[in-house]
Design an enzyme around this catalytic site. Sequence first.
Site, short mmCIF file in Angstrom:
data_model
loop_
_atom_site.label_atom_id
_atom_site.label_comp_id
_atom_site.label_asym_id
_atom_site.label_seq_id
_atom_site.Cartn_x
_atom_site.Cartn_y
_atom_site.Cartn_z
N ARG A 67 23.76 39.29 60.68
CA ARG A 67 24.89 40.15 60.29
C ARG A 67 24.32 41.43 59.70
NH1 ARG A 67 27.85 40.53 55.02
NH2 ARG A 67 29.88 41.40 55.49
N HIS A 116 30.16 48.94 55.74
CA HIS A 116 29.62 48.32 54.53
C HIS A 116 29.35 49.45 53.53
CE1 HIS A 116 27.54 44.43 53.08
NE2 HIS A 116 27.51 45.26 52.06
N GLU A 119 34.13 43.68 52.11
CA GLU A 119 34.57 43.75 50.72
C GLU A 119 35.33 45.03 50.38
OE1 GLU A 119 31.43 42.90 47.95
OE2 GLU A 119 31.00 40.94 48.82
N ASN A 134 32.68 36.14 51.23
CA ASN A 134 31.46 36.38 50.44
C ASN A 134 31.66 35.73 49.08
OD1 ASN A 134 30.63 37.94 52.56
ND2 ASN A 134 30.58 39.87 51.45
N TYR A 191 29.70 34.48 45.32
CA TYR A 191 28.53 34.46 44.43
C TYR A 191 28.76 33.67 43.14
CZ TYR A 191 26.50 37.92 47.52
OH TYR A 191 25.97 38.55 48.63
N GLU A 229 28.41 36.00 53.16
CA GLU A 229 27.37 36.29 52.15
C GLU A 229 27.39 35.20 51.10
OE1 GLU A 229 27.39 40.12 50.18
OE2 GLU A 229 27.77 41.17 52.07
C1 FCB Z 1 28.04 42.12 47.81
C2 FCB Z 1 27.68 43.19 48.82
C3 FCB Z 1 26.26 43.13 49.30
C4 FCB Z 1 25.30 42.79 48.19
C5 FCB Z 1 25.78 41.58 47.42
C6 FCB Z 1 24.85 41.15 46.31
O1 FCB Z 1 29.10 42.56 47.04
O2 FCB Z 1 28.53 43.08 49.94
O3 FCB Z 1 25.95 44.36 49.91
O4 FCB Z 1 25.08 43.87 47.38
O5 FCB Z 1 27.04 41.80 46.89
#
Ligand code: FCB
Length: 482
Positions: free
Chosen positions: A83, A127, A172, A301, A303, A380
Site C-alpha cells: 500500500r 495521503h 484518514e 487504521n 493504533y 495500518e
Molecule cells: C497515521 C498515518 C500514517 C502514519 C501513522 C503513524 O495517522 O496515516 O501516515 O503517520 O499514522
Amino acid sequence: MISTTRPSGRPFPSDFLWGSATASYQIEGAAHEDGRAPSIWDTFSHTPGKVLNGDTGDVAIDHYHRVPQDVAIMQDLGLQAYRFSVAWSRVLPAGTGAVNQAGLDFYSDLVDRLIAAGIKPVVTLYHWDLPQTLEDAGGWTERATAYAFAEYARVVARALGDRVHLWTTLNEPWCSAFLGYGSGVHAPGVTEPGAALAAVHHLNLAHGLGAAAIRDELGADTPVSITLNLHVTRAASPAPADVEAKRRIDTIANEVFLGPLLEGAYPQQVFADTAAISDWSFVQDGDLELIHVPVDLLGVNYYSTGRVQHGTPPVGDGTPGPDGHRSSAVSAWVGADHAEFLPQPGPHTAMGWNIEPQGLVDLLLELHERYPTLPLAITENGAAFYDTVTDDGRVHDADRVAYLHDHLDAVGEAMDKGVDVRGYFVWSLFDNFEWAYGYDRRFGVVHVDYDTQVRTLKDSARWYRELIRTGVIPAPESAATL
Ligand code: FCB
C-alpha cells in the site's frame, strides 16, 4: 520489554492478504526532481517550529531513487500487497491542468516492478500532500478542490489502469481536516474550526467524485475503498456528562465520515454540536448522493484508544496530548469543547499511544454489526519505538514484535466472531518521516540509517516474513532467532 497477553499460533485463511504500507511524502524524497511541485507538507515542514528538529521530506529515505532495491526487500519479506500513495504534485504539479508524464512514469514503473515481484499494488490517491497551488486557492475549505481531486484521480486511474489491485481515495480524512485546519499541527497549519468543518465536507465530496471518476475510467466493477482512522474511545464513567462528552467525540471523529460515506447523511447531532461555528451551508443539494457511492472495502487504521470525560481540555503547547495527537492552543475537537481526553494507562509506544489490542477487536465487531456486508482490511497498524542497531548488526525490536503479535491475534479473534477482514498492512515497511515528529519516531519493520540510507531488517520484519510464509502467528520469542 512489553510482554504479550495473547496466545500465539492462530492460523489465518490462505487467501488473507499480507501487506505493508507507506506514504509518498514520508518516504520518497526527490522533492524537486522530474517536475514535482511543492505540496503543503513541503511548505509546512520548511516553516520553523512546525516539525520536530526542523526535519523535512526533501530526502526522506530516498525511495524515489531506490525502487528496485526497496521492491526486492518487499519480495524478500514475501509481501503479497504493498500500500503506497501517489504524490498529487508529481502528477499534476499545479493541482489541475498539465500532466507531468515523468511523475506518472515513476508510479507506473513501481507498479510494474511490484507485479513482476508477485506483489499486489494498493494505491492511495491522497495521503495528505495537497499541491501547494491548491492550498493557495483555499485548499480543502474550497469546493473546487474536490473537483480537482476527481480530475487527478482520473489521470492516475488512466495511467495505472487495471494493474492496481485496490484503489483508495483518501487516507484518514479526519487528520486532513482537523489536524490540518483545526488544531493546525499538520499541514497546512490552519487553526480555524469552521474551516475544518468545510474541509470535512469537501474531503467527503472528493471521495465520492474521485470514486466515480475511477469507475468511469476503468469500469463500474473497479474496486474502490477509503481508509478511516476511526477513534475508539470510552467514557471515563457512566455519568451522563461523561457519556455525552464521548458522544461528541464519536460524532466529530467518526460519524461525520461514516454517516455521509456509508449511510448517505450527516449525523443530525453535528449540526447542533457545531451551531456556534458553522451553518454548514457548504453542503449543497445533491452532495450526499455524490458522496454515498458504493465502496468495495473499508480500510481501518488502528493504533490505540482514548478515554474521555466531561471537563476542560488543557491548552496545548505542541507536546503529545492525551488524545494521541500533538496538542495546540486550538482544539482539533470541533464542537466538543467540554470533552477532555485523559491520560491512558500503559504500556505506551514512543508516540505516547497506549497499547490496547482489545480496542481493535471492539472496533471491528462494531463495524461488522453496523455494515455486515462491507469487507474490511486493516490498512495500518504498527508501533514506534526507539530502535537501535546492536553489535550483532540486528535490530531486536521485541516491543514491536509483541505489539504486532497481539494486534494480529486481535484481528483473528474478530474474524473468529464473523468479521470479514480481507488483509492486514503493517505500518510501516520502512522507518520514515513521521509528520510533525520528523525522523524521531521509527515505525518501520525495516530500519533505515538516515545518514547512509542503509536498510536493515528488524526482528519484526523477520517475524512478519515467517508469519506470511506459514500463515500462522509465530511466538514472539522466536523473532530474535529467525
Ligand atoms: C497515521 C498515518 C500514517 C502514519 C501513522 C503513524 O495517522 O496515516 O501516515 O503517520 O499514522
